[in-house]
Design a protein around this motif. Structure first.
Motif, PDB file in Angstrom:
ATOM      1  N   TYR A 208      45.522  34.534  42.954  1.00 54.08           N
ATOM      2  CA  TYR A 208      45.221  35.737  43.734  1.00 54.08           C
ATOM      3  C   TYR A 208      44.070  36.516  43.094  1.00 54.08           C
ATOM      4  N   SER A 209      43.677  37.603  43.757  1.00 57.98           N
ATOM      5  CA  SER A 209      42.627  38.467  43.221  1.00 57.98           C
ATOM      6  C   SER A 209      43.058  39.921  43.373  1.00 57.98           C
ATOM      7  N   PHE A 210      42.145  40.827  43.016  1.00 61.24           N
ATOM      8  CA  PHE A 210      42.378  42.259  43.181  1.00 61.24           C
ATOM      9  C   PHE A 210      41.348  42.804  44.154  1.00 61.24           C
ATOM     10  N   ASP A 211      41.715  43.841  44.876  1.00 52.85           N
ATOM     11  CA  ASP A 211      40.759  44.504  45.762  1.00 52.85           C
ATOM     12  C   ASP A 211      39.894  45.499  44.998  1.00 52.85           C
ATOM     13  N   ARG A 212      40.401  45.940  43.851  1.00 56.19           N
ATOM     14  CA  ARG A 212      39.693  46.983  43.097  1.00 56.19           C
ATOM     15  C   ARG A 212      39.701  46.667  41.607  1.00 56.19           C
ATOM     16  N   LEU A 213      38.656  47.146  40.950  1.00 56.71           N
ATOM     17  CA  LEU A 213      38.570  47.062  39.492  1.00 56.71           C
ATOM     18  C   LEU A 213      38.157  48.427  38.962  1.00 56.71           C
ATOM     19  N   VAL A 214      38.843  48.897  37.937  1.00 56.43           N
ATOM     20  CA  VAL A 214      38.451  50.128  37.238  1.00 56.43           C
ATOM     21  C   VAL A 214      37.875  49.727  35.889  1.00 56.43           C
ATOM     22  N   VAL A 215      36.634  50.125  35.620  1.00 54.12           N
ATOM     23  CA  VAL A 215      35.984  49.828  34.347  1.00 54.12           C
ATOM     24  C   VAL A 215      35.810  51.131  33.567  1.00 54.12           C
ATOM     25  N   CYS A 216      36.315  51.163  32.356  1.00 55.31           N
ATOM     26  CA  CYS A 216      36.221  52.341  31.488  1.00 55.31           C
ATOM     27  C   CYS A 216      35.176  52.076  30.403  1.00 55.31           C
ATOM     28  N   ASP A 217      34.592  53.131  29.863  1.00 57.78           N
ATOM     29  CA  ASP A 217      33.607  52.930  28.797  1.00 57.78           C
ATOM     30  C   ASP A 217      34.249  52.913  27.421  1.00 57.78           C
ATOM     31  N   SER A 218      35.596  53.010  27.364  1.00 59.64           N
ATOM     32  CA  SER A 218      36.279  52.912  26.077  1.00 59.64           C
ATOM     33  C   SER A 218      37.619  52.232  26.247  1.00 59.64           C
ATOM     34  N   PRO A 245      41.551  44.633  27.999  1.00 58.27           N
ATOM     35  CA  PRO A 245      42.249  43.850  26.971  1.00 58.27           C
ATOM     36  C   PRO A 245      41.680  42.426  26.868  1.00 58.27           C
ATOM     37  N   GLN A 246      41.269  42.062  25.664  1.00 53.62           N
ATOM     38  CA  GLN A 246      40.554  40.812  25.442  1.00 53.62           C
ATOM     39  C   GLN A 246      41.362  39.578  25.843  1.00 53.62           C
ATOM     40  N   SER A 247      42.677  39.647  25.691  1.00 58.72           N
ATOM     41  CA  SER A 247      43.515  38.470  25.928  1.00 58.72           C
ATOM     42  C   SER A 247      43.532  38.030  27.392  1.00 58.72           C
ATOM     43  N   ILE A 248      43.223  38.941  28.314  1.00 60.08           N
ATOM     44  CA  ILE A 248      43.237  38.577  29.738  1.00 60.08           C
ATOM     45  C   ILE A 248      41.893  38.835  30.412  1.00 60.08           C
ATOM     46  N   PHE A 249      40.881  39.206  29.642  1.00 67.29           N
ATOM     47  CA  PHE A 249      39.603  39.605  30.239  1.00 67.29           C
ATOM     48  C   PHE A 249      38.981  38.486  31.067  1.00 67.29           C
ATOM     49  N   ASN A 250      38.788  37.322  30.486  1.00 62.99           N
ATOM     50  CA  ASN A 250      38.110  36.221  31.187  1.00 62.99           C
ATOM     51  C   ASN A 250      38.878  35.796  32.433  1.00 62.99           C
ATOM     52  N   THR A 251      40.198  35.708  32.310  1.00 59.57           N
ATOM     53  CA  THR A 251      41.023  35.324  33.455  1.00 59.57           C
ATOM     54  C   THR A 251      40.921  36.365  34.571  1.00 59.57           C
ATOM     55  N   THR A 252      40.967  37.622  34.199  1.00 54.60           N
ATOM     56  CA  THR A 252      40.874  38.704  35.189  1.00 54.60           C
ATOM     57  C   THR A 252      39.533  38.669  35.912  1.00 54.60           C
ATOM     58  N   MET A 253      38.440  38.454  35.173  1.00 48.31           N
ATOM     59  CA  MET A 253      37.117  38.408  35.789  1.00 48.31           C
ATOM     60  C   MET A 253      37.001  37.247  36.770  1.00 48.31           C
ATOM     61  N   LYS A 254      37.588  36.102  36.440  1.00 50.55           N
ATOM     62  CA  LYS A 254      37.576  34.961  37.366  1.00 50.55           C
ATOM     63  C   LYS A 254      38.306  35.324  38.661  1.00 50.55           C
ATOM     64  N   MET A 255      39.425  36.007  38.526  1.00 50.50           N
ATOM     65  CA  MET A 255      40.187  36.435  39.706  1.00 50.50           C
ATOM     66  C   MET A 255      39.393  37.428  40.542  1.00 50.50           C
ATOM     67  N   LEU A 256      38.713  38.355  39.890  1.00 52.89           N
ATOM     68  CA  LEU A 256      37.953  39.390  40.595  1.00 52.89           C
ATOM     69  C   LEU A 256      36.780  38.808  41.370  1.00 52.89           C
ATOM     70  N   ARG A 257      36.105  37.828  40.801  1.00 56.37           N
ATOM     71  CA  ARG A 257      34.923  37.251  41.440  1.00 56.37           C
ATOM     72  C   ARG A 257      35.269  36.465  42.706  1.00 56.37           C
ATOM     73  N   ARG A 258      36.553  36.195  42.909  1.00 53.90           N
ATOM     74  CA  ARG A 258      36.970  35.489  44.131  1.00 53.90           C
ATOM     75  C   ARG A 258      36.951  36.409  45.352  1.00 53.90           C
ATOM     76  N   ASN A 259      36.963  37.699  45.112  1.00 55.10           N
ATOM     77  CA  ASN A 259      37.079  38.653  46.219  1.00 55.10           C
ATOM     78  C   ASN A 259      35.693  39.159  46.635  1.00 55.10           C
ATOM     79  N   PRO A 260      35.204  38.765  47.811  1.00 58.94           N
ATOM     80  CA  PRO A 260      33.879  39.216  48.261  1.00 58.94           C
ATOM     81  C   PRO A 260      33.848  40.697  48.631  1.00 58.94           C
ATOM     82  N   ASN A 261      35.019  41.293  48.821  1.00 55.65           N
ATOM     83  CA  ASN A 261      35.101  42.711  49.209  1.00 55.65           C
ATOM     84  C   ASN A 261      35.525  43.599  48.036  1.00 55.65           C
TER      85      ASN A 261
END
Length: 398
Positions: A208-218, A245-261
């Motif tokens: 699955y993917s997410f519809d939204r991502l929140v990116v923080c500067d810290s 969190p580094q342990s899930i970062f790469n996996t999360t980014m792969k999931m996010l890139r699947r969502n064109p919206n």
């Protein structure tokens, strides 16, 4: 001013919203500092200022006037005028002091203007009674000076830099003492830990993917939002710009890139690093280089500070001024002249100066407001053109 047992207990209750929200040690520092300022403000009420002014005025006039009357003509009046000058100087210093908040500074300014009027009226009558031109001239100068200083800074006290009344180490020691006597404070967060080893995630979930991502500067803010279950309640992923969190970062980014919206929301300090966050997301291969993903900058932006009349804690630092002046053109062109001037002066505001409840409320409001983009109502957002991509900036913070 001492931090009492009751003050510390009430602070812990308020910052955690009755022990329902996690908070960072830095937020606790800001909260305690704010409480001290409020107590200081309460001790500087108009009535207390008037009483102090009269008591010191009478004491100085009587004591110094009595000592100098043998060799100084009109000694009591002269000594009182010296006191007026001291009072004007003190109020002016209070007007621009980093120890006070804007409300207290404004109160000092109003008192300066009132004092100036009183000096002119009373002083003029006294100088006429004793028929003294030098005293009349002194009275007029002091009165005009007091009114001028009260008026001059009326538009400049807003958003002046402040300094902490207590240190982080002092607050940390208080917390240790509290925990030793009352048990561990469960809602205070530790420093975020880097977990390099990838976490094991069920393949059914990663499909699955997410519809939204929140990116923080810290990582601190990312950890805060995650600990308070913001991602569950708002159906979004939360990451920091440094990969927490580094342990899930790469996996999360792969999931996010699947969502064109996908919609990306940024939340950051009002600082050179903070205002660079969106640009970094657009230009980094680690994030969204060559992507047309929608980015909504919730803040914190300098314009949201400049146009905000809340009691906001502004820090000033020469290192921040240097970083601001070194910002690339691509970032500077999306800031107004007023914002660049504010940043170049070394000013910045940290997200941790806001309570967990406020940060969650503001971010949730930003996400809710993003629905306007799909309906064509963009009154809550300012559209900025950056490298051909749409970036939306929330115009207010809270």
């Amino acid at each position: 001013m001492k931090i009492t047992y009751l003050m510390f207990a009430k602070t812990l209750t308020n910052i955690s919203a009755n022990e329902t929200l996690y908070f960072t040690p830095k937020q606790l520092l800001y909260f305690l500092d704010n409480r001290l300022r409020k107590k200081w403000k309460q001790s500087l009420t108009p009535l207390s200022l008037v009483v102090s002014y009269i008591m010191f005025g009478v004491s100085i006039t009587v004591i110094l006037g009595g000592v100098t009357r043998a060799f100084l003509p009109h000694s009591f009046i002269v000594c009182n005028l010296i006191y007026q000058g001291i009072a004007i100087f003190y109020l002016f210093k209070s007007r621009t002091s980093s120890k006070y908040n804007n409300t207290t500074r404004q109160a000092s300014g109003r008192f300066l203007k009132i004092l100036g009027i009183l000096i002119i009226i009373v002083g003029t009558l006294v100088s006429i009674l004793i028929n003294s031109i030098p005293i009349f001239c002194t009275v007029i100068i002091l009165g005009i000076l007091s009114i001028y200083l009260g008026n001059k800074w009326v538009t400049k006290v807003e958003n002046l830099p402040q300094k902490f009344l207590v240190t982080q180490s002092y607050v940390d020691d208080l917390l240790k003492e509290w925990e030793a006597a009352n048990g561990k404070v469960e809602k205070v967060l530790p420093e975020p830990k880097n977990q390099i080893k990838p976490a094991s995630i069920n393949p059914d979930v990663t499909a699955y993917s997410f519809d939204r991502l929140v990116v923080c500067d810290s990582a601190n803010i990312a950890q805060l939002l995650i600990a308070n279950n913001f991602h569950f309640e708002n159906n979004c992923a939360i990451l920091s710009i440094n990969g927490y969190p580094q342990s899930i970062f790469n996996t999360t980014m792969k999931m996010l890139r699947r969502n064109p919206n996908l919609q990306v929301f940024t939340i950051h300090d009002s600082s050179p690093q903070g205002v660079s966050l969106v640009h970094h997301l657009r230009t980094s291969e680690m994030w969204f280089l060559n992507s047309d993903v929608t980015i909504i900058d919730v803040g914190l932006l300098p314009r949201q500070i400049i146009n905000n009349h809340r009691e906001i804690f502004i820090i000033n630092d020469s290192a921040s001024a240097k970083k601001s002046k070194e910002l690339p053109l691509e970032i500077r062109q999306n800031l107004t002249k007023e914002e660049l001037k504010w940043l170049n002066a070394g000013n910045f505001v940290e997200l941790e100066s806001f309570s967990p409840q406020m940060l969650i409320k503001v971010l949730r409001s930003g996400i809710s407001g993003s629905l306007n983009l799909t309906t064509g109502d963009d009154s809550s957002f300012l559209l900025v053109d950056d490298t051909g991509n749409d970036i939306y900036v929330v115009e207010s913070f809270g």
